[in-house]
Design an enzyme around this catalytic site. Structure first.
Site, short mmCIF file in Angstrom:
data_model
loop_
_atom_site.label_atom_id
_atom_site.label_comp_id
_atom_site.label_asym_id
_atom_site.label_seq_id
_atom_site.Cartn_x
_atom_site.Cartn_y
_atom_site.Cartn_z
N SER A 1 24.20 22.59 -41.83
CA SER A 1 24.44 23.93 -42.91
C SER A 1 24.35 23.47 -44.12
O SER A 1 23.80 24.00 -45.29
CB SER A 1 25.65 24.74 -42.51
OG SER A 1 25.68 25.28 -41.18
N ARG B 1 25.74 15.20 -33.43
CA ARG B 1 24.24 14.77 -33.97
C ARG B 1 24.34 13.36 -34.05
O ARG B 1 23.06 12.90 -34.07
CB ARG B 1 24.17 15.57 -35.36
CG ARG B 1 23.81 16.81 -35.39
CD ARG B 1 24.20 17.33 -36.88
NE ARG B 1 25.68 17.52 -37.16
CZ ARG B 1 26.08 18.27 -38.05
NH1 ARG B 1 25.42 18.74 -39.20
NH2 ARG B 1 27.31 18.15 -38.26
N HIS C 1 22.28 24.75 -34.30
CA HIS C 1 23.06 25.31 -33.86
C HIS C 1 22.45 26.17 -32.55
O HIS C 1 22.96 26.20 -31.53
CB HIS C 1 23.67 26.46 -34.60
CG HIS C 1 24.78 25.82 -35.69
ND1 HIS C 1 24.69 26.19 -36.95
CD2 HIS C 1 25.84 25.02 -35.61
CE1 HIS C 1 25.56 25.53 -37.82
NE2 HIS C 1 26.22 24.98 -36.90
N LYS D 1 36.37 25.69 -47.23
CA LYS D 1 35.84 25.79 -48.45
C LYS D 1 35.44 27.54 -48.41
O LYS D 1 35.31 27.84 -47.61
CB LYS D 1 34.41 25.01 -48.58
CG LYS D 1 34.72 23.49 -48.94
CD LYS D 1 33.38 22.86 -49.21
CE LYS D 1 32.53 23.02 -47.71
NZ LYS D 1 31.14 22.62 -47.97
N1 LIG Z 1 22.03 20.26 -36.36
C1 LIG Z 1 22.91 20.25 -35.43
N2 LIG Z 1 22.88 19.84 -34.10
C2 LIG Z 1 23.59 19.96 -33.02
N3 LIG Z 1 24.86 20.44 -33.11
C3 LIG Z 1 25.27 20.86 -34.60
C4 LIG Z 1 24.06 20.82 -35.74
N4 LIG Z 1 24.72 21.16 -36.76
C5 LIG Z 1 26.29 21.52 -36.57
N5 LIG Z 1 26.22 21.24 -35.04
C6 LIG Z 1 27.61 21.40 -34.50
O1 LIG Z 1 27.82 22.54 -34.54
C7 LIG Z 1 29.27 23.10 -34.44
C8 LIG Z 1 29.64 24.03 -35.51
O2 LIG Z 1 29.09 23.29 -36.59
P1 LIG Z 1 29.71 24.01 -38.24
O3 LIG Z 1 28.88 25.40 -38.21
O4 LIG Z 1 29.41 22.87 -39.15
O5 LIG Z 1 31.14 24.35 -38.02
P2 LIG Z 1 32.31 23.10 -38.25
O6 LIG Z 1 32.93 23.55 -39.37
O7 LIG Z 1 33.35 23.39 -36.96
O8 LIG Z 1 31.83 21.83 -38.12
C9 LIG Z 1 30.06 21.49 -34.50
O9 LIG Z 1 30.19 21.06 -33.25
C10 LIG Z 1 28.78 20.67 -35.00
O10 LIG Z 1 28.83 19.25 -35.00
MG LIG Z 2 30.47 20.94 -39.55
#
Ligand SMILES: Nc1ncnc2c1ncn2[C@@H]1O[C@H](COP(=O)(O)OP(=O)(O)O)[C@@H](O)[C@H]1O
Ligand SMILES: [Mg+2]
Length: 173
Positions: free
Chosen positions: A133, A95, A22, A46
Site C-alpha cells: 500500500s 510477501r 490483498h 499513521k
Molecule cells: N502484496 C501483498 N501480497 C500479500 N500479502 C500482502 C500484500 N500486501 C500486504 N499484505 C498482507 O496483508 C495484510 C494486511 O496488510 P496491510 O494492509 O499493510 O495491514 P497491516 O497494517 O496490518 O500490515 C498483512 O498480512 C500483509 O502482510
Molecule cells: Mg502492512
C-alpha cells in the site's frame, strides 16, 4: 477423521489502500474458508490516506459480487474482534522474509491472548510480492502508473482524491 467444519476467517489490515496483493490473498482465502471477513483497522498508527469509511466503501465495491466475502471495520484488540465474530482463523499475507519476523511475533502474541484462534499465512502470486500500500501511494503521488497494482476502484478513488486536493490547494473550494 473429524468432519470438515465450516470455517470463518478474518483477514485484518489497514488496506490503505486495498492492493491486488490483498485481493490475491482474499481470493485464495475464499477457496479455503467458508466465509472470509475483511476487517479494516480504524485506528492505524499513521494518519491514513483514506478514512475507514472510504476504505470500507472501496473494499465493499471490489468484492460486491463475492457472496462469501464480508467487509467490516474494527478497532481494539484483533482477538477480541475475531472472538466476537466467531472466527476460527486469522489470515495474514506473507510477501518476503521481511514480513516474517513481525508477523510471527503478532501471531504468537495473538495465540497467547486467545488459544482458540489460529493464524494462517498465505503467499500471494509472485507478481504481487513487491506490492505494498505504501509504495502504491508513493508512486501515485509522484505521477507513476499504478495500473495492475490495485483494483480499478482504488485507482479511480485515488484520482478523485488528488483532483479534489488540487482544487483545495487552488483555494477554489
Ligand atoms: N502484496 C501483498 N501480497 C500479500 N500479502 C500482502 C500484500 N500486501 C500486504 N499484505 C498482507 O496483508 C495484510 C494486511 O496488510 P496491510 O494492509 O499493510 O495491514 P497491516 O497494517 O496490518 O500490515 C498483512 O498480512 C500483509 O502482510
Ligand atoms: Mg502492512
Amino acid at each position: 477423521m473429524s468432519a470438515m467444519r465450516p470455517k470463518l476467517a478474518v483477514y485484518p489490515g489497514s488496506f490503505d489502500p486495498l492492493t491486488n496483493g490483498h485481493v490475491d490473498i482474499i481470493e485464495r482465502g475464499e477457496r479455503l474458508f467458508e466465509r472470509i471477513v475483511i476487517a479494516i483497522l480504524v485506528n492505524t498508527e499513521k494518519e491514513p490516506l483514506f478514512s475507514a469509511e472510504e476504505r470500507l466503501e472501496i473494499t465493499q465495491d471490489v468484492f460486491r459480487e463475492h457472496g462469501n466475502v464480508e467487509v467490516e471495520t474494527y478497532d481494539g484488540l484483533l482477538v477480541d474482534y475475531a472472538t466476537d465474530r466467531g472466527a476460527d482463523v486469522i489470515v495474514r499475507g506473507l510477501r518476503a522474509i521481511s514480513d516474517f519476523e513481525i508477523e510471527m511475533q503478532m501471531a504468537l502474541m495473538n495465540r497467547r491472548l486467545s488459544e482458540s484462534i489460529e493464524t494462517v499465512f498465505m503467499m500471494p502470486s509472485e507478481r504481487y510480492t513487491y506490492v505494498s500500500s505504501r509504495l502504491t501511494k508513493e508512486i501515485f503521488t509522484l505521477g507513476g502508473s499504478i495500473s495492475g497494482l490495485v483494483p480499478e476502484a482504488v485507482e479511480r478513488r485515488l484520482r478523485e482524491k488528488s483532483a479534489s486536493a488540487r482544487i483545495d490547494n487552488a483555494g477554489i473550494s
